[in-house]
Design a protein around this motif. Structure first.
Motif, PDB file in Angstrom:
ATOM      1  N   LEU A  65      18.106   9.350  58.103  1.00 16.95           N
ATOM      2  CA  LEU A  65      17.312  10.573  58.119  1.00 16.95           C
ATOM      3  C   LEU A  65      15.871  10.260  57.745  1.00 16.95           C
ATOM      4  N   GLU A  69      13.613  15.297  57.050  1.00 22.04           N
ATOM      5  CA  GLU A  69      14.995  15.750  57.244  1.00 22.04           C
ATOM      6  C   GLU A  69      15.779  15.758  55.927  1.00 22.04           C
ATOM      7  N   GLU A  72      14.859  18.913  53.926  1.00 23.30           N
ATOM      8  CA  GLU A  72      15.171  20.233  54.479  1.00 23.30           C
ATOM      9  C   GLU A  72      16.237  20.894  53.636  1.00 23.30           C
TER      10      GLU A  72
END
Length: 73
Positions: A65, A69, A72
């Protein structure tokens, strides 16, 4: 229900009773909960193994990731 007798250090018993009292329960209730968990250990392991077998081939691990990401929510 069957009664049993155990031997334990007096100070440990008193400390355990004090803790149970702060948790608004009894040492006897705590022991029963521990015994239930202890006895069902192999059953929980078997449940875990069945779950892993069911999931095998159904999940895919992706690539790494990015920082965005990972942050998030």
């Amino acid at each position: 229900m069957k009664n049993i007798t155990f031997s334990a250090d007096e100070h440990l018993i008193e400390a355990a009773r004090a803790r149970a009292q702060t948790e608004r329960t009894t040492l006897n209730d705590q022991f029963r909960a521990w015994l239930r968990e202890y006895a069902q250990h192999t059953e929980r392991l078997a449940d875990y193994d069945r779950l892993m077998q069911d999931l095998r081939g159904k999940m895919r691990v992706g690539g790494k990731l990015s920082r965005d990401e990972m942050n998030e929510r």
